[in-house]
Design a protein around this motif. Structure first.
Motif, PDB file in Angstrom:
ATOM      1  N   PHE A 140    -130.263  77.587  22.827  1.00 26.20           N
ATOM      2  CA  PHE A 140    -129.562  76.317  23.006  1.00 26.20           C
ATOM      3  C   PHE A 140    -128.687  76.360  24.259  1.00 26.20           C
ATOM      4  O   PHE A 140    -128.568  75.376  24.968  1.00 26.20           O
ATOM      5  CB  PHE A 140    -128.703  76.000  21.785  1.00 26.20           C
ATOM      6  CG  PHE A 140    -129.505  75.462  20.651  1.00 26.20           C
ATOM      7  CD1 PHE A 140    -130.293  74.322  20.826  1.00 26.20           C
ATOM      8  CD2 PHE A 140    -129.495  76.074  19.415  1.00 26.20           C
ATOM      9  CE1 PHE A 140    -131.054  73.830  19.788  1.00 26.20           C
ATOM     10  CE2 PHE A 140    -130.251  75.573  18.365  1.00 26.20           C
ATOM     11  CZ  PHE A 140    -131.033  74.458  18.546  1.00 26.20           C
ATOM     12  N   ALA A 141    -128.093  77.526  24.501  1.00 22.31           N
ATOM     13  CA  ALA A 141    -127.196  77.637  25.645  1.00 22.31           C
ATOM     14  C   ALA A 141    -127.949  77.491  26.955  1.00 22.31           C
ATOM     15  O   ALA A 141    -127.369  77.188  27.983  1.00 22.31           O
ATOM     16  CB  ALA A 141    -126.457  78.975  25.600  1.00 22.31           C
ATOM     17  N   LEU A 142    -129.269  77.720  26.906  1.00 21.42           N
ATOM     18  CA  LEU A 142    -130.053  77.594  28.130  1.00 21.42           C
ATOM     19  C   LEU A 142    -130.389  76.137  28.447  1.00 21.42           C
ATOM     20  O   LEU A 142    -130.743  75.811  29.576  1.00 21.42           O
ATOM     21  CB  LEU A 142    -131.354  78.396  28.001  1.00 21.42           C
ATOM     22  CG  LEU A 142    -131.218  79.884  28.308  1.00 21.42           C
ATOM     23  CD1 LEU A 142    -132.493  80.629  27.921  1.00 21.42           C
ATOM     24  CD2 LEU A 142    -130.925  80.104  29.786  1.00 21.42           C
ATOM     25  N   PRO A 180    -128.566  73.331  28.845  1.00 25.85           N
ATOM     26  CA  PRO A 180    -127.862  72.636  29.932  1.00 25.85           C
ATOM     27  C   PRO A 180    -128.319  73.070  31.310  1.00 25.85           C
ATOM     28  O   PRO A 180    -128.554  72.222  32.182  1.00 25.85           O
ATOM     29  CB  PRO A 180    -126.397  73.028  29.709  1.00 25.85           C
ATOM     30  CG  PRO A 180    -126.303  73.441  28.298  1.00 25.85           C
ATOM     31  CD  PRO A 180    -127.634  73.992  27.922  1.00 25.85           C
ATOM     32  N   VAL A 181    -128.480  74.367  31.512  1.00 28.06           N
ATOM     33  CA  VAL A 181    -128.847  74.820  32.857  1.00 28.06           C
ATOM     34  C   VAL A 181    -130.269  74.379  33.180  1.00 28.06           C
ATOM     35  O   VAL A 181    -130.578  73.985  34.309  1.00 28.06           O
ATOM     36  CB  VAL A 181    -128.618  76.343  33.036  1.00 28.06           C
ATOM     37  CG1 VAL A 181    -129.588  77.172  32.257  1.00 28.06           C
ATOM     38  CG2 VAL A 181    -128.685  76.709  34.507  1.00 28.06           C
ATOM     39  N   PHE A 240    -130.140  70.845  34.141  1.00 28.12           N
ATOM     40  CA  PHE A 240    -129.584  70.693  35.481  1.00 28.12           C
ATOM     41  C   PHE A 240    -130.626  71.003  36.554  1.00 28.12           C
ATOM     42  O   PHE A 240    -130.678  70.332  37.583  1.00 28.12           O
ATOM     43  CB  PHE A 240    -128.354  71.592  35.660  1.00 28.12           C
ATOM     44  CG  PHE A 240    -127.868  71.608  37.077  1.00 28.12           C
ATOM     45  CD1 PHE A 240    -127.230  70.500  37.605  1.00 28.12           C
ATOM     46  CD2 PHE A 240    -128.078  72.706  37.890  1.00 28.12           C
ATOM     47  CE1 PHE A 240    -126.809  70.487  38.917  1.00 28.12           C
ATOM     48  CE2 PHE A 240    -127.655  72.704  39.208  1.00 28.12           C
ATOM     49  CZ  PHE A 240    -127.020  71.589  39.719  1.00 28.12           C
ATOM     50  N   ILE A 255    -132.738  67.973  36.966  1.00 30.03           N
ATOM     51  CA  ILE A 255    -132.022  66.931  37.713  1.00 30.03           C
ATOM     52  C   ILE A 255    -131.909  67.326  39.181  1.00 30.03           C
ATOM     53  O   ILE A 255    -132.114  66.507  40.078  1.00 30.03           O
ATOM     54  CB  ILE A 255    -130.626  66.708  37.098  1.00 30.03           C
ATOM     55  CG1 ILE A 255    -130.767  66.065  35.727  1.00 30.03           C
ATOM     56  CG2 ILE A 255    -129.769  65.829  37.997  1.00 30.03           C
ATOM     57  CD1 ILE A 255    -129.460  65.841  35.011  1.00 30.03           C
ATOM     58  N   GLY A 256    -131.619  68.609  39.427  1.00 28.08           N
ATOM     59  CA  GLY A 256    -131.465  69.073  40.797  1.00 28.08           C
ATOM     60  C   GLY A 256    -132.729  68.864  41.619  1.00 28.08           C
ATOM     61  O   GLY A 256    -132.672  68.444  42.774  1.00 28.08           O
TER      62      GLY A 256
END
Lengths: 194, 158, 671
Positions: free
Chosen positions: A23-25, A27-28, A31, A34-35
């Motif tokens: 789960f912690a992965l 967001p990155v 991103f 999006i990047g």
């Protein structure tokens, strides 16, 4: 606090840590996606509207000539294997920018250029052509801008490349630059004239 | 930044896009008040193509004025709202609609919020069930490390 | 001379920032007090250097030194002084310098007020803060030098965009930046906590005042921008869901969520990894907004090529800051241990709901803002995402949020009694239903949503009052006791009530003004009369008037109601020559009951003028509501429990006086 989590040591809590990492992965990862799009976006022009008329017949129109000129412009005039329909106006600053290139095309006889004089005072347009030169084989005077809107015009100058069947092949929004001329326009014209 | 950047860009747009002088809003409303109301309503749906996210109902741009005139003409000629919308879509594409139509290109846009909401709610539900269950197993007692931590905290702040 | 000194100061500042980024970080790792001690000194020095550079630029603007490119492009000697000053940040380079100034100001503030922080935490926070500073200083020095010179110097400047020559817009960017950049502190705390591997209630208490301060400023900045749009753009609209507006709204939504989730960390030691993520995201969204606004990705107008180097630079920086912090998060977050019991029906349960709805709202704004870009990149197709989309997705998200807003504060921590709370709210619910029914009868044909809107307003505002009444035991009829309790309530509690009331007021203003707005676009000749709401407006005439740096067409309306004179309104259409542009200056009669809004346009040459007349009932409440939210935030900020390093009350005492401050008891002790 970290160590207390690790001291837990039992299987369920370890499994929980692993799903936690997953789960912690998120967001990155989000991103990164999006990047990538933002990077793509740097080379896109948000205000350019892709014409919906590409590969469709040019709209039906029949425009009167500028006063004193012989030819107006109508759909039925679009009979050459390839022709440019250039939307211009005397009030349009950017039209001055591309004007020398159009004159050059005219001199070389590369391709017939038809002018769509968009929302202009006829007299002002004539003066403009007298001062800077007239690259157009025919000019239609679109006084109220309706034909322009039928063409999906939103920012003058715009240039449409029309083939022998009266189909719009490509549209250039904004002034034609030497780069666009060399890299896109001339090869396309040569191809179509074959 | 927000508005000031917007304003700068509006300024830039006006100067650079070679627009004719400011629209004179000499616009005559339609005679039939009901038709005029429909026209006004539709004008809020169309994007002023040369502006930043503005409807044609709210734009000084010349093109927006022409588009307003067309809206009134089409309605006076008896077009229904969909026909007026189609008129502009035929010329400018879906871009002209401020409200993106629901189709395969915009499905992610319209569904995105709902999906995130459901996923978030699902995650919270799982977490809560898990914590209630482990709570029932008597996990509320503090581990040694936690006790030490708590004591340290109390010392630090007290 | 001043520009060179300013640039020199910026070069020194970036050197200091590099030192501040590296040395304290190593010092914290090695527990070396001397190395860590570099951080506060460097932070203050950095601030002073940037302040000096900013002063240099301002001097050039005030002196109209057109040998500086930036002054030449954005100023004019005839401009009023206030706009010479605000011109400093009315452009890309200057506003970037203001951004950096505020960033270093916050760094210095952390150095000043954070002396009670654990030294390693403070050192790491300041180090992270300096890393951000290095990025922005490099950005300004390498791509956007505000001190570049022109030779020979022109005699006159090009002038400031007239739309920017406005008092609200002069102070809007500083507030907005205080908000954006203030969130960097929460970000730095989050990254520092991830490096340390420790998030606890104490951490939440340290972060909270910074987030609150940033949130207040962001609220003020957004409200000012919106009010400016309302009176300056001349269409009576106040929010356009423009990408640039969204860029400021997304960090606000994330910061609002953060404010609420950090309470859960503070009281219940739960939601820790989520709160850290929110702190990272809130500032990341600020940076994303900067990127969107300055790179031209969403707003560029063709033939107006913004410098691609800038876009690439910010994107690279974004990847470093956001990508880096989120990677750190992915590594460290799983080891942050969650708190104990968590039940859906509890105070923390409603706060989780609040976070779910606010982050979904934030996500939909992000999606709507980036979707055109996304579709363009993937499918080479254009789509507009305009106000109808945002309105359509926002109403269903805000409705449950506001509904829960009245219930949440009345629920107890850990194990709330929903039936009990609903029982205590039954009067409030009854009135809300009555208001809804009344509105359904009165306004259904105007705007069905108004029914929902007013019912929610009644529910929330009375709910806020009911919660306060319960806390002070107002209905026990012991006035002395109630008074003692009312004065004894923590300020944070009042702050919450005022801010929540602000939400109700804003919703009230939006609903009323949308539902009953009247609008007329007509031609008027002198002597013509139009009726709007219950006002009669007589058009007296229009004349050309000279202004300091513009000429203006001023129209005059005599306003009467029932034949009694009310006021004279004089809207203007201004024509600026430097740069050439027209603006509308609406004349507005503002009262609490509603705004009468008039705009004059061009004449038809025969004595007739195009005018727009609006009546917007209760519209001012939108901004009064945001003002209340901001004041609520400030009241909460003044609570001594939120002051950085303020000693926490003893748990026993806290539990005795109010159930809110059982902070330490919640540090994992369970019940």
């Amino acid at each position: 606090m970290t160590d207390s989590a690790e001291q837990g040591g039992e299987t369920p809590s370890r499994r929980r840590t692993r799903t936690g990492l997953l789960f912690a992965l998120i967001p990155v990862a989000a991103f990164v996606v999006i990047g990538v799009f933002l990077f793509r976006g740097l080379s896109l022009d948000p205000s350019e509207i892709y014409s919906v008329l590409i590969d469709k017949p040019a709209p039906a129109f029949d425009l009167a000539p500028l006063p004193g000129k012989e030819h107006g412009l109508a759909t039925s005039d679009l009979t050459q294997p390839v022709q440019l329909v250039n939307v211009f106006a005397s009030w349009c600053v950017a039209c001055r920018v591309e004007h020398p290139l159009l004159m050059e095309l005219k001199r070389n006889g590369t391709v017939p250029i038809y002018g769509l004089n968009y929302k202009d005072q006829p007299q002002a347009a004539l003066n403009w052509l007298r001062n800077f030169g007239d690259p157009y084989d025919r000019i239609g005077s679109d006084l109220n801008g309706r034909v322009g809107i039928d063409f999906g015009v939103y920012g003058v100058p715009e240039t449409f490349i029309v083939n022998g069947e009266g189909i719009i092949v490509r549209k250039i929004t904004g002034p034609i630059t030497p780069q666009i001329l060399q890299k896109e326009l001339l090869p396309l014209i040569a191809e179509m004239q074959k | 930044m927000s508005r000031s950047a917007l304003a700068t860009l509006i300024g830039a747009a006006l100067l650079i896009l070679s627009l004719p002088a400011f629209a004179i809003f000499t616009e005559k409303p339609l005679a039939d008040p009901e038709q005029e109301a429909r026209a006004q309503h539709l004008m809020r749906e169309f994007r002023c193509l040369v502006c930043q996210n503005q409807a044609i109902s709210e734009s000084h741009a010349d093109l927006a004025g022409d588009m307003r005139a067309i809206v009134r003409e089409r309605i006076a000629a008896g077009d229904d709202n969909d026909a007026v919308r189609q008129y502009f879509i035929d010329r400018y594409g879906d871009w002209v609609l401020l409200d993106p139509p629901l189709n395969r290109k915009t499905i992610l846009l319209w569904a995105g919020g709902g999906v995130i909401l459901l996923v978030g709610a699902g995650l919270i539900f799982i977490r809560m069930r898990r914590s209630t269950r482990s709570g029932a197993l008597g996990q509320t007692a503090l581990s040694e490390a936690e006790k030490a931590e708590l004591e340290r905290l109390m010392r630090e702040q007290g | 001379m001043a520009p060179e000194l300013g640039q020199y100061a910026l070069v020194l500042a970036i050197l200091v920032a590099v030192v501040q980024a590296i040395v304290p970080q190593i010092g914290a790792y090695r527990r070396d007090a001397a190395w860590m001690g570099v951080a506060p000194v460097a932070a203050r020095a950095q601030f002073l250097l940037v302040l000096f550079a900013f002063g240099c630029l301002m001097t050039s603007f005030i002196a109209s030194d057109f040998s500086v490119v930036n002054v030449f492009e954005n100023s004019h000697s005839l401009k009023p002084m206030i706009y010479k000053i605000s011109g400093v940040w009315g452009n890309h380079e200057g506003s970037l310098l203001l951004w950096i100034l505020i960033l270093t100001l916050f760094g210095a503030a952390v150095a000043q007020f954070g002396q009670n922080l654990p030294p390693t935490l403070q050192a790491r926070v300041l180090s992270v803060q300096a890393m951000i500073g290095v990025g922005f200083l490099a950005f300004i020095l390498f791509t956007s030098n505000p001190f570049a010179r022109l030779d020979p110097a022109p005699f006159e400047g090009a002038g400031l965009n007239p739309l920017l020559q406005d008092p609200a817009l002069a102070i809007h960017p500083p507030f907005l930046y205080l908000g954006y950049v203030g969130l960097s502190v929460a970000f730095s705390f989050a990254v520092a906590a991830l490096i340390e591997g420790r998030v606890d209630p104490a951490w939440a208490r340290w972060v909270r005042p910074w987030t609150l301060a940033a949130w207040c400023c962001l609220t003020a900045g957004i409200a000012l921008g919106s009010y400016w749009a309302y009176y300056e753009l001349g269409w009576g609209g106040w929010w356009f869901w423009d990408p640039v507006e969204n860029a400021s709204f997304m960090p606000w939504l994330a910061a609002t969520a953060l404010l609420h989730s950090s309470i859960v960390v503070e009281k219940r030691d739960a939601l820790k990894s989520w709160t850290v993520l929110l702190a990272i995201l809130a500032f990341s969204l600020s940076l994303l907004g900067t990127f969107l606004v300055r790179s031209g990705v969403l707003n560029s107008v063709h033939a107006f090529a913004s410098d691609p180097a800038r876009g690439v630079f910010i994107l690279a920086f974004l990847v470093f800051v956001v990508g880096g912090s989120l990677t750190l998060y992915a590594i460290r977050a799983p080891s942050l241990k969650g708190g104990g019991l968590f039940r859906p029906i509890s105070r923390e349960g409603t706060l989780v709901l609040n976070n779910l709805l606010l982050s979904t709202a934030c996500f939909t704004v992000l999606l709507g803002t980036l979707y055109p870009l996304f579709l363009d990149a993937v499918a080479e197709e254009k789509v507009s995402v305009g106000p109808p989309y945002f309105n359509a997705v926002f109403v269903p998200l805000m409705t449950p949020l506001i509904a829960a807003l009245a219930i949440g504060p009345m629920l107890a921590w850990k194990r709330g009694d929903l039936a009990g709370v609903m029982g205590r709210l039954k009067f409030v619910a009854a009135i809300a239903v009555l208001v809804g029914l009344g509105m359904a009868w009165y306004a259904w044909n105007v705007m069905p949503l108004a029914v929902l809107g007013f019912a929610l307003v009644a529910w929330l505002s009375l709910g806020v009052f009911r919660e306060w009444a319960e806390r002070v035991r107002l209905f026990r009829w012991d006035i002395a006791d109630s008074w003692r309790r009312a004065t004894g309530l923590p300020r944070a509690s009042y702050g919450m009530s005022v801010a929540h009331l602000g939400v109700a007021l804003t919703v009230f203003g939006i609903t009323a003004s949308e539902a009953w707005q009247e609008e007329k676009q007509v031609f008027m000749r002198p002597g013509d009369v139009q009726t709007v709401s219950d006002f009669e407006l007589t058009f007296v005439g229009a004349e050309r008037l000279p202004g300091p740096n513009y000429s203006s067409l001023a129209g005059t309306f005599a306003v009467t109601r029932n034949g009694q004179p009310v006021t004279i309104l004089q809207p203007e259409a201004r024509t600026f020559t430097n740069p050439p542009m027209e603006t509308t200056e609406a004349a507005i009669r503002t009262t609490l009951a509603g705004d009468l809004y008039t705009v004059v346009g061009e004449g038809d040459g025969q004595g007739g003028y195009a005018v727009r007349l609006y009546y917007k009932p209760m519209v001012i409440w939108i901004w009064l509501g945001t003002l209340a939210m901001m004041i609520g935030g400030m009241i909460s900020l003044s609570d001594r429990r939120h002051r950085i390093g303020a000693p926490a009350r003893k748990p026993a005492e806290a539990a005795d006086t109010d159930r809110d401050s059982g902070a330490l008891a919640a540090a994992g002790a369970g019940d």
